[in-house]
Design a protein around this motif. Structure first.
Motif, PDB file in Angstrom:
ATOM      1  N   PRO A  13     -49.279  15.848  16.944  1.00 39.02           N
ATOM      2  CA  PRO A  13     -50.697  15.953  17.312  1.00 39.02           C
ATOM      3  C   PRO A  13     -51.653  15.555  16.184  1.00 39.02           C
ATOM      4  N   MET A  14     -51.410  16.050  14.975  1.00 36.35           N
ATOM      5  CA  MET A  14     -52.283  15.708  13.857  1.00 36.35           C
ATOM      6  C   MET A  14     -52.134  14.236  13.475  1.00 36.35           C
ATOM      7  N   ILE A  15     -50.901  13.729  13.424  1.00 35.77           N
ATOM      8  CA  ILE A  15     -50.671  12.322  13.071  1.00 35.77           C
ATOM      9  C   ILE A  15     -51.357  11.407  14.077  1.00 35.77           C
ATOM     10  N   ASN A  16     -51.184  11.710  15.361  1.00 31.88           N
ATOM     11  CA  ASN A  16     -51.807  10.877  16.402  1.00 31.88           C
ATOM     12  C   ASN A  16     -53.327  10.951  16.339  1.00 31.88           C
ATOM     13  N   ALA A  17     -53.865  12.137  16.054  1.00 35.68           N
ATOM     14  CA  ALA A  17     -55.318  12.288  15.978  1.00 35.68           C
ATOM     15  C   ALA A  17     -55.891  11.441  14.843  1.00 35.68           C
ATOM     16  N   ILE A  18     -55.246  11.478  13.677  1.00 32.94           N
ATOM     17  CA  ILE A  18     -55.723  10.690  12.539  1.00 32.94           C
ATOM     18  C   ILE A  18     -55.608   9.201  12.831  1.00 32.94           C
ATOM     19  N   THR A  19     -54.470   8.786  13.403  1.00 30.21           N
ATOM     20  CA  THR A  19     -54.263   7.362  13.701  1.00 30.21           C
ATOM     21  C   THR A  19     -55.287   6.859  14.699  1.00 30.21           C
ATOM     22  N   ARG A  20     -55.501   7.610  15.772  1.00 30.50           N
ATOM     23  CA  ARG A  20     -56.482   7.187  16.778  1.00 30.50           C
ATOM     24  C   ARG A  20     -57.896   7.152  16.201  1.00 30.50           C
ATOM     25  N   PHE A  21     -58.204   8.095  15.317  1.00 32.84           N
ATOM     26  CA  PHE A  21     -59.550   8.147  14.758  1.00 32.84           C
ATOM     27  C   PHE A  21     -59.839   6.916  13.908  1.00 32.84           C
ATOM     28  N   VAL A  22     -58.934   6.598  12.954  1.00 30.19           N
ATOM     29  CA  VAL A  22     -59.210   5.467  12.061  1.00 30.19           C
ATOM     30  C   VAL A  22     -59.163   4.144  12.815  1.00 30.19           C
ATOM     31  N   LEU A  23     -58.274   4.026  13.810  1.00 31.14           N
ATOM     32  CA  LEU A  23     -58.236   2.794  14.590  1.00 31.14           C
ATOM     33  C   LEU A  23     -59.457   2.688  15.498  1.00 31.14           C
ATOM     34  N   GLY A  24     -59.919   3.829  15.991  1.00 30.81           N
ATOM     35  CA  GLY A  24     -61.104   3.816  16.840  1.00 30.81           C
ATOM     36  C   GLY A  24     -62.335   3.344  16.108  1.00 30.81           C
TER      37      GLY A  24
END
Length: 230
Positions: free
Chosen positions: A213-224
């Protein structure tokens, strides 16, 4: 290209770079802080500082092995203390340097996302699927993932992860020493959770369930931020 070679081609450099940049960020912040009055001068060394941080196991073998098995990536550099004393300044150096680690990894993920966004835009808005362009974008994407993993793991409030080391710097010396000893067991437990247990039972990806959950949240945030989605 054989699967193992292909995986190494897109994961080896991002995994190692994520560990080294994490350490470099901490060292940079430590260099900005007041030095300990009685700290010994570091011995002269011919290797660049970032290469001196390489630990064969923690910087190379563990993060690459985790990446190749599909587990969340983490690692550690060669041990070099940020402070040697136990006074207030030494504890302050440990605290601030430890907190700088997750910040450095998050910043690296953000820079990687900006570079990936620029390459995708130059390629017409689509991720390349072959050739050198694919290799570069795949490395950048995995660099983002590796730094998101490093950020997530080092937010765990137990040593030897950064947040745990930051909290231990606030504790009295006897408790701090106990936490440091316990940190070795924590590393073994984390490796067992994210590697050994899934090898015994491929469906038991406990570490992935906890960290994803945390890894996906960070990845989606920076890519977004660069209009990319996963």
């Amino acid at each position: 290209m054989q699967p193992i070679i292909a995986s190494l081609a897109v994961w080896a450099l991002p995994a190692i770079a994520a560990v080294l940049l994490h350490d470099a960020g901490q060292r940079m912040v430590a260099s900005w802080m007041p030095a300990e009055p009685d700290a010994p001068e570091p011995p002269p060394h011919r290797l660049p500082r970032i290469l001196r941080a390489i630990d064969p196991v923690g910087t190379v073998i563990v993060p690459i092995a985790l990446a190749l098995t599909g587990a969340p990536v983490f690692g550690w550099p060669r041990y070099r203390p940020f402070a040697r004393g136990e006074d207030a300044l030494a504890r302050w150096r440990r605290l601030v340097s430890a907190l700088a680690g997750p910040v450095a990894s998050f910043a690296a993920a953000l820079v990687g996302a900006m570079a990936l966004g620029a390459l995708v835009a130059a390629a017409g808005g689509a991720m390349p699927d072959h050739g050198v362009a694919w290799l570069v974008t795949a490395n950048l994407f995995n660099f983002i993932l590796a730094n998101a993993c490093m950020t997530s793991f080092h937010l765990l409030p137990v040593p030897p992860f950064d947040m745990g080391r930051a909290l231990s710097a606030l504790l009295p010396l006897p408790l701090r020493q106990r936490l440091r000893k316990a940190g070795r067991l924590v590393v073994l437990a984390v490796i067992a959770t994210v590697v050994a247990i899934p090898l015994l039972d491929p469906h038991a990806r406990i570490g992935e369930w906890i960290a994803a959950p945390m890894i996906n949240a960070i990845t989606r945030f920076v890519l977004g931020l660069v209009n990319l989605t996963v």
